[in-house]
Design a protein around this motif. Structure first.
Motif, mmCIF file in Angstrom:
data_model
loop_
_atom_site.group_PDB
_atom_site.id
_atom_site.type_symbol
_atom_site.label_atom_id
_atom_site.label_comp_id
_atom_site.label_asym_id
_atom_site.label_seq_id
_atom_site.Cartn_x
_atom_site.Cartn_y
_atom_site.Cartn_z
ATOM 1 N N ASN A 195 53.383 35.240 100.415
ATOM 2 C CA ASN A 195 54.116 34.521 101.459
ATOM 3 C C ASN A 195 55.327 33.918 100.768
ATOM 4 N N MET A 196 56.332 34.730 100.528
ATOM 5 C CA MET A 196 57.469 34.302 99.700
ATOM 6 C C MET A 196 58.223 33.106 100.285
ATOM 7 N N SER A 197 58.126 32.876 101.594
ATOM 8 C CA SER A 197 58.892 31.750 102.153
ATOM 9 C C SER A 197 58.168 30.422 101.965
ATOM 10 N N MET A 218 53.878 32.153 89.318
ATOM 11 C CA MET A 218 55.080 32.062 88.477
ATOM 12 C C MET A 218 55.873 30.833 88.868
ATOM 13 N N GLY A 219 56.087 29.916 87.864
ATOM 14 C CA GLY A 219 56.901 28.727 88.062
ATOM 15 C C GLY A 219 57.982 28.686 86.980
ATOM 16 N N GLN A 220 58.647 27.548 86.863
ATOM 17 C CA GLN A 220 59.719 27.410 85.860
ATOM 18 C C GLN A 220 59.238 27.792 84.465
ATOM 19 N N LYS A 221 58.055 27.223 84.093
ATOM 20 C CA LYS A 221 57.549 27.402 82.739
ATOM 21 C C LYS A 221 57.291 28.886 82.448
ATOM 22 N N GLU A 222 56.665 29.560 83.399
ATOM 23 C CA GLU A 222 56.353 30.978 83.206
ATOM 24 C C GLU A 222 57.637 31.804 83.074
ATOM 25 N N ILE A 223 58.670 31.405 83.842
ATOM 26 C CA ILE A 223 59.941 32.144 83.755
ATOM 27 C C ILE A 223 60.519 32.003 82.341
ATOM 28 N N SER A 224 60.531 30.739 81.840
ATOM 29 C CA SER A 224 61.149 30.587 80.523
ATOM 30 C C SER A 224 60.278 31.187 79.409
ATOM 31 N N ASP A 225 58.942 31.225 79.603
ATOM 32 C CA ASP A 225 58.073 31.821 78.555
ATOM 33 C C ASP A 225 57.864 33.326 78.746
ATOM 34 N N ASP A 226 58.384 33.862 79.830
ATOM 35 C CA ASP A 226 58.135 35.270 80.183
ATOM 36 C C ASP A 226 56.630 35.572 80.294
ATOM 37 N N THR A 227 55.969 34.714 81.057
ATOM 38 C CA THR A 227 54.519 34.885 81.263
ATOM 39 C C THR A 227 54.185 34.790 82.756
ATOM 40 N N ALA A 234 60.277 40.876 92.542
ATOM 41 C CA ALA A 234 60.298 42.120 91.755
ATOM 42 C C ALA A 234 58.882 42.498 91.309
ATOM 43 N N LEU A 235 58.102 41.493 90.909
ATOM 44 C CA LEU A 235 56.722 41.770 90.459
ATOM 45 C C LEU A 235 55.882 42.352 91.608
ATOM 46 N N PHE A 236 56.096 41.774 92.790
ATOM 47 C CA PHE A 236 55.364 42.264 93.972
ATOM 48 C C PHE A 236 55.636 43.757 94.172
ATOM 49 N N GLU A 237 56.913 44.130 94.151
ATOM 50 C CA GLU A 237 57.283 45.541 94.344
ATOM 51 C C GLU A 237 56.673 46.422 93.257
ATOM 52 N N ALA A 276 45.598 41.099 94.443
ATOM 53 C CA ALA A 276 46.325 39.910 93.961
ATOM 54 C C ALA A 276 47.273 39.339 94.999
ATOM 55 N N TYR A 277 47.405 38.028 94.929
ATOM 56 C CA TYR A 277 48.384 37.301 95.750
ATOM 57 C C TYR A 277 49.449 36.812 94.783
ATOM 58 N N ILE A 278 50.728 36.997 95.140
ATOM 59 C CA ILE A 278 51.798 36.567 94.231
ATOM 60 C C ILE A 278 52.344 35.231 94.721
ATOM 61 N N ALA A 279 52.175 34.181 93.893
ATOM 62 C CA ALA A 279 52.668 32.850 94.268
ATOM 63 C C ALA A 279 53.849 32.477 93.374
ATOM 64 N N GLN A 280 54.792 31.716 93.908
ATOM 65 C CA GLN A 280 55.996 31.370 93.133
ATOM 66 C C GLN A 280 56.447 29.951 93.438
ATOM 67 N N LEU A 281 57.075 29.321 92.424
ATOM 68 C CA LEU A 281 57.585 27.955 92.577
ATOM 69 C C LEU A 281 59.008 27.908 92.051
ATOM 70 N N GLY A 282 59.949 27.702 92.929
ATOM 71 C CA GLY A 282 61.350 27.615 92.496
ATOM 72 C C GLY A 282 62.086 28.926 92.707
ATOM 73 N N ILE A 283 63.405 28.804 92.878
ATOM 74 C CA ILE A 283 64.203 29.962 93.281
ATOM 75 C C ILE A 283 64.206 31.087 92.238
ATOM 76 N N GLU A 284 64.277 30.721 90.952
ATOM 77 C CA GLU A 284 64.309 31.761 89.903
ATOM 78 C C GLU A 284 62.972 32.499 89.852
ATOM 79 N N ALA A 285 61.891 31.712 89.965
ATOM 80 C CA ALA A 285 60.548 32.321 89.949
ATOM 81 C C ALA A 285 60.386 33.241 91.147
ATOM 82 N N ARG A 286 60.968 32.820 92.270
ATOM 83 C CA ARG A 286 60.823 33.637 93.471
ATOM 84 C C ARG A 286 61.485 35.014 93.279
#
Ligand code: AMP
Length: 438
Positions: free
Chosen positions: A366-368, A390-399, A351-354, A336-346
């Protein structure tokens, strides 16, 4: 002194950086060597790159090019005469004696992978620091060991995708070799004007080397020279015949080549070199070679012990693999590759990566990077099976959004279930590919 050009410090002449792309070849070779060593019962040994200069003078020989012209030697601050090792066999034998391996069940089978140093003229496939892997079997004089070592050198290179051929010879035991050298000196006596300057120097000191001089005229004379096999003792002949019979039984492609003498003083009886078949033009650059060195342990102060080994040059093997366009695995597939959008998602993605890494998944990121498009492209390049987004929506839905990189299909998964969901999908893929193979 490091040479400067435009104030930049450059690589020392004859040295080579091994860049990440090339590491794919190195990993492949290391794994292959490790696997062969395991199957054939050889244990790894690492000796220091620095040894007393005398170790090589006494064994490799003072009149060989390797010692005479090419050694990196210096006097240390404590006044010791030291050298960077030009080859590894002498060091392995020093270690064998020093650590009392004479008292272990024989043969003691050792292998090494390490850098060697020769102040040679750099050119394609010739460096001043180069790597060799080698196998040594010390304490057995049965010809079956000779055949097995030849077989290892042959099969490793074959399995690395190279079309190779073994050239084999016997350089005789100590007494028959001395007899043969006399005959050879006599043969060259009236040909001094015809041989090159180097060969004139070698004639009295290292006569056998006249046979493998690369000069065309010298080669012609070497072709006509008396051959060692005609001067072998009865025992030497029997040993050589037995080796050849074992090679036949192993179905190994070899040629008898009376000019294979190996450059160094310590070789006795069986000697071989390994060539790539496309190199048949006479300017052969060997990929490696080996031979018996039945007198070496004794030369270094141990009890007389028969031994045999070979060394293969890694850079040269890689050069040939590249020329032959041997495919190397472009690196492993990631789960898996972990992708993120926005500081909270990052933060959550870190943590998910670890968590996934610690749970044994092969994950990458590529977290940067900030944009999703960039990250999906990177995931594709890295050969990831899934991307977890993981983006804003996933953070607020815990998904987490899980994207199958092959089909492009995306599904929403509960964050807490991501590990089991990922495992389930990966297992399903494995089952599918097994079914396809059937
Ligand atoms: P040798 O111990 O001279 O028989 O070398 C065994 C193998 O090591 C050769 O066949 C080459 O593949 C490799 N080798 C020897 N010298 C060099 C060098 N200067 N640069 C790169 N590879 C080398």
């Amino acid at each position: 002194m490091a040479k400067k050009k435009n104030n930049k410090i450059q690589l020392v002449k004859g040295m080579k950086d091994i860049l990440p792309d090339e590491q794919l070849y190195w990993n492949l070779i290391r794994t292959k060597v490790d696997n062969f060593a395991k199957n054939y019962g050889f244990s790894r040994i690492d000796t220091p790159v620095l040894e007393f200069t005398n170790l090589f003078k006494r064994t490799v020989g003072e009149d060989t090019d390797v010692v005479n012209k090419e050694m990196y030697s210096f006097v240390s601050q404590g006044g010791d005469k030291l050298s960077l090792r030009p080859e590894n066999t002498a060091s392995v034998v020093r270690a064998y004696i020093e650590h009392g391996m004479l008292n272990l069940p024989q043969p003691v089978k050792l292998f090494y992978v390490g850098p060697q140093f020769r102040h040679d003229n750099p050119q394609a496939g010739r460096y001043r620091q180069f790597w060799q892997f080698g196998f040594e079997a010390i304490g057995d004089d049965d010809p079956v060991i000779d055949a097995q070592l030849i077989a290892i050198s042959y099969h490793i290179l074959k399995e690395l995708g190279l079309d190779i051929e073994i050239h084999v010879n016997s350089v005789g035991d100590t007494s028959s070799r001395a007899e043969y050298i006399k005959v050879l000196k006599k043969y060259y006596q009236d040909k001094k004007k015809l041989i090159c300057k180097d060969c004139n120097l070698r004639l009295n000191k290292n006569t056998l080397r006249l046979l493998d001089c690369k000069n065309v005229k010298c080669q012609e004379l070497a072709d006509e020279a008396p051959q060692m096999v005609d001067y072998l003792s009865e025992a030497g002949k029997n040993h050589f015949m037995a080796v050849l019979e074992y090679l036949d039984a192993l179905d190994i492609k070899y040629s008898l080549n009376p000019k294979i003498v190996r450059g160094l003083d310590y070789y006795t009886r069986t000697a071989w070199e390994i060539f790539e078949c496309s190199d048949k033009d006479g300017k052969l650059n060997a990929l490696g070679g080996g031979g018996r060195y039945d007198t070496l342990v004794d030369m270094l102060g141990g009890r007389a012990t028969p031994a045999i080994g070979f060394a293969i040059g890694v850079e040269r093997v890689i050069m040939k693999m590249q020329e032959a366009k041997v495919e190397v695995d472009k690196g492993k597939k990631f789960d898996a590759y972990i992708a993120q959008l926005g500081i909270e998602a990052r933060k959550k993605a870190l943590a998910l990566f670890e968590e996934l890494r610690a749970a044994g998944f092969s994950v990458t990121e590529n977290m940067s990077k900030k944009g999703l498009k960039d990250q999906l492209e990177a995931a594709d390049k890295k050969n990831a099976t899934y991307t977890l987004i993981m983006g804003q929506k996933e953070i607020s839905d815990d998904t987490v959004l899980i994207r199958d990189m092959e089909s492009g299909v995306q599904e929403i998964v509960d964050y807490k279930k991501i590990k089991s969901e990922l495992r389930k999908r990966l297992d399903r893929n494995i089952a599918k590919s097994l079914k396809l193979k059937k």
